[in-house]
Structures are given as C-alpha cells and as structure tokens.
Design an enzyme around this catalytic site. Structure first.
Site, PDB file in Angstrom:
ATOM      1  N   ASP A  38      -1.676   6.515   6.609  1.00  0.00           N
ATOM      2  CA  ASP A  38      -2.617   5.800   6.054  1.00  0.00           C
ATOM      3  C   ASP A  38      -3.036   4.660   7.189  1.00  0.00           C
ATOM      4  OD1 ASP A  38      -4.469   3.906   4.792  1.00  0.00           O
ATOM      5  OD2 ASP A  38      -2.895   3.604   3.167  1.00  0.00           O
ATOM      6  N   LYS A  75     -12.596  -1.829   6.728  1.00  0.00           N
ATOM      7  CA  LYS A  75     -11.529  -2.700   7.502  1.00  0.00           C
ATOM      8  C   LYS A  75     -12.139  -2.652   8.926  1.00  0.00           C
ATOM      9  CE  LYS A  75      -8.998  -2.956   3.775  1.00  0.00           C
ATOM     10  NZ  LYS A  75      -7.971  -1.955   3.476  1.00  0.00           N
ATOM     11  N   TRP A 122       0.814  -1.094   0.025  1.00  0.00           N
ATOM     12  CA  TRP A 122       0.031   0.013  -0.060  1.00  0.00           C
ATOM     13  C   TRP A 122       0.906   1.143  -0.073  1.00  0.00           C
ATOM     14  CZ3 TRP A 122      -4.472  -0.613  -2.107  1.00  0.00           C
ATOM     15  CH2 TRP A 122      -5.289  -1.631  -1.763  1.00  0.00           C
TER      16      TRP A 122
HETATM   17  C1  LIG Z   1      -7.327  -1.478   2.019  1.00  0.00           C
HETATM   18  C2  LIG Z   1      -6.324  -0.687   2.076  1.00  0.00           C
HETATM   19  C3  LIG Z   1      -6.186   0.504   1.081  1.00  0.00           C
HETATM   20  C4  LIG Z   1      -6.985   0.643  -0.090  1.00  0.00           C
HETATM   21  O1  LIG Z   1      -8.415   1.153   0.515  1.00  0.00           O
HETATM   22  P1  LIG Z   1      -9.379   1.315  -0.635  1.00  0.00           P
HETATM   23  O2  LIG Z   1     -10.509   2.060   0.184  1.00  0.00           O
HETATM   24  O3  LIG Z   1     -10.018   0.236  -1.166  1.00  0.00           O
HETATM   25  O4  LIG Z   1      -9.003   2.411  -1.588  1.00  0.00           O
HETATM   26  C5  LIG Z   1      -5.169   1.437   1.396  1.00  0.00           C
HETATM   27  N1  LIG Z   1      -4.280   1.313   2.330  1.00  0.00           N
HETATM   28  C6  LIG Z   1      -4.204   0.535   3.327  1.00  0.00           C
HETATM   29  C7  LIG Z   1      -3.493   0.350   4.391  1.00  0.00           C
HETATM   30  C8  LIG Z   1      -5.264  -0.551   3.023  1.00  0.00           C
HETATM   31  O5  LIG Z   1      -5.444  -1.812   3.932  1.00  0.00           O
END
Ligand SMILES: *Cc1c(COP(=O)(O)O)cnc(C)c1O
Length: 360
Positions: free
Chosen positions: A170, A194, A100
C-alpha cells in the site's frame, strides 16, 4: 485571495500549473468543444489520455513490461479486499505498522478460508518506527506492507526481502515521492488523492503472473477482468485520470522521481531540524523510520496544540491538525507541496514558540 499553504494529508495539494492547465482546458479539451468530464471513455481523445497517463507512470516509476497498470476506483480501501480476494489462496502474511495496516489486516481476515498471519508489528513500540520484517516461510501467498504510514509518520524506505513470496505494498501516501524498485514488488496500489491527483482514482501496478490466479470472482473485483479490459471494463474515473496525467507530466518536467525525492528530503530535513532543535516541539518518530511525506509533531500540551492549529490557520497554514488517533499536529509534505510552505511553517513555529515562552 491571500495565498495559503495546504498541509492536508489527503485529498491534498495539487501542483498549481496542473490546475491552471486544467482550467484552460476545462471547457474545450483540445478543440473538441467539450470538457474531459463530458467525453465518452471510449472516445479517441480519452483513449489517448489514459494511454499517455500509463506511459508516463511507467516511465516515472520504471515499471517493467511484465507489469500491468490499472486505473480503478474504490480507493486504497477497496484494495484491502481485492488483494486477498485475488491473491489469497491459503495463507497471507501482513506487517502491522499502523492504522492503515490494521484496516488491511482486518479486511483480509473477512475472506473465508484465508489464514492471515501478522509476521511483524511495531504496535508495542507505539508505531514509532516500522518493524523489522523477518524472512518469512516461502509458502505464504504474499506479504503485505504499508510503505508509508500516513497517520503515524513512518516509512519503509526499502522493500523487505521476501524471497519468492510476492510483496504487496500500500503506497498510497508515498508513491512517486521517493524511489522504489517496482520489480521488488508483486503488486503496488495507491489511492490517487495524496500524491497523484483527485480522489476517485486508485492505481494498481501488478505483475502479470499474479493476475487470474483464482476462480473468477465478481467482475469489478477481479484484476483479470480489469486487466483484460485495460481498465475500461466499466466507466473509469475519467477526469481524475486526466488530472493524474497532467501531474505525471509535471513531475517528468521537474526531473522525475529521483529529483523530487531530493526536494522532498530537503523539505522534510528542514522541518525535522526545526522540531529537533526547538524546546517546544517534539517528534516521537524514530529517526530511521521518519517519513518524508507525513510529519507529526506536538507541543505535548493539548491546549497549546489546539492554539497552534488555530493560529497557524489564521496565518494561512491550513490543515495542520493531527489525525484524531494521534493528536497534535501533522504536516503532510507531498510532491506538490512547495519548499516555501515549509519555510513559512518553520517561521510560524519559531514565532509561536517565542510567544508561548513569553506567556509563562
Ligand atoms: C489514505 C490512505 C488509505 C485510504 O485510502 P482511500 O483511498 O481513502 O481508501 C489507505 N492506506 C494508506 C496508507 C493511506 O494513506
């Protein structure tokens, strides 16, 4: 229907009481005769939903008053672009701790006139740990980290010291699952699917002095426009915000983030212990970096891993297949994932190991 335990990495398990409450309120929200899905986002009823959601998130995370909370769309992936578009003036620093992070770096590199420097990486260690983050030069616009690496199963449990440089995180896969000090960050973002609620909602927590730093850009991509309109510049993902509000209430009733962190530590410790003491399973993640929310493990045998995933599924333990880039298995143990599910997985693992030995 037989109960299942859902180990999905995302969209992921939601608290059953939240789903029940949503079901009860589905056809007529607070006597309105309408579902939240059918309501104007400018109605008084929805206004109170979004305000309560914000107030609850502020309380749960201890968000200081000089931070704005935004309810956006586009997923964490759109933040890979919005962060550099809004905050990247000259040069930006990134930490590369996995897949990511790499995506975030690659989107930042598309922004013209922004120099992007990777200041720390654990790629040479196969992303089995998070890298040490050096104290960076103070002329960077920001430093970006991924607090929890969903695919590799590693975590920064504390925010690196960046001095005056705003730290951007993030937090998609570990927001609200362990304690962070919001004031250590300039901006935090997370896709909701999540640890918070349904897909379609993205949370952004941004320090006010970082809003409106550059020339106005496309309105939907501009934190200033979104903040000035309190996330109601256009139609927000109303139903996802409503479910998020219910999840925040559920978490508050449970005792908040410190309390859920204890439970998450207990769940993760049980599973790591089972992996470490077995002769069949291994975790390649360095102990000090081990994630509480995403736990990859393997038998080191592709055929056996495949059988594990299949037989686990038949036993009601679903979505244990590892990410295609890592292979093996991955158990995602987000806030709503129950302790009994971890115990059920461990019993299954022990039985599977016995059977696998018997087959030799
Ligand atoms: C799942 C995830 C993403 C992507 O998220 P989306 O909402 O599908 O764009 C980005 N960064 C991390 C750390 C993730 O776990």
């Amino acid at each position: 229907m037989k109960p299942i335990y859902n180990f999905s990495a995302g969209p992921a398990v939601l608290p059953k009481p939240v789903l029940k409450r949503a079901q009860e309120e589905l056809l007529s929200y607070q006597g309105s005769g309408m579902s939240v899905m059918e309501m104007s986002h400018r109605s008084a009823l929805f206004q109170s939903i979004i305000e309560e959601a914000e107030a609850l998130l502020r309380e749960l995370m201890g968000i200081p008053s000089n931070y704005q909370v935004l309810f956006l769309q586009g997923g964490a992936s759109l933040q890979f672009s919005m962060v550099p578009l809004n905050l990247g003036k000259h040069k930006a620093a990134y930490v590369d701790s996995g897949s990511w992070s790499k995506k975030a770096i690659s989107e930042a590199r598309k922004i013209k006139q922004l120099e992007v420097e990777v200041v720390a990486s654990s790629e040479e260690q196969g992303f089995k740990q998070v890298p040490e983050v050096p104290f960076i030069a103070q002329d960077f616009d920001y430093l970006h980290i991924t607090t929890n690496n969903t695919i590799e199963g590693t975590t920064f449990f504390t925010a690196p010291d960046t001095g005056k440089v705003p730290l951007i995180a993030d937090m998609s896969s570990n927001i609200l699952s362990s304690c962070y000090q919001v004031s250590d960050f300039g901006l935090i973002y997370a896709g909701a699917q999540k640890n918070i609620g349904p897909a379609g909602l993205t949370i952004v927590i941004i320090r006010e002095d970082l809003i409106g730093l550059k020339e106005p850009i496309s309105s939907m991509l501009d934190y200033k426009v979104q903040a000035d309109h309190h996330s109601l510049y256009n139609t927000p993902p109303t139903f996802s915000i409503y479910i998020a509000k219910l999840v925040f209430e559920w978490l508050k009733n449970l005792g908040g983030v410190a309390e859920i962190e204890k439970i998450n530590r207990e769940k993760a410790a049980l599973l790591y212990e089972a992996i470490d003491t077995s002769e069949l399973y291994t975790s390649s993640v360095e102990r000090k970096s081990r994630s509480l929310t995403n736990i990859p493990f393997t038998t080191n045998n592709t055929q056996l891993d495949k059988r594990f995933v299949q037989e686990a599924e038949a036993a009601g333990l679903v979505n244990l297949k590892g990410h295609r880039s890592v292979g093996g298995m991955r158990a995602s143990l987000y806030n709503a994932f129950p302790l009994e599910g971890v115990k059920a997985l461990i019993s299954f693992m022990e039985q599977f190991e016995k059977n696998a030995k018997g087959a030799h």
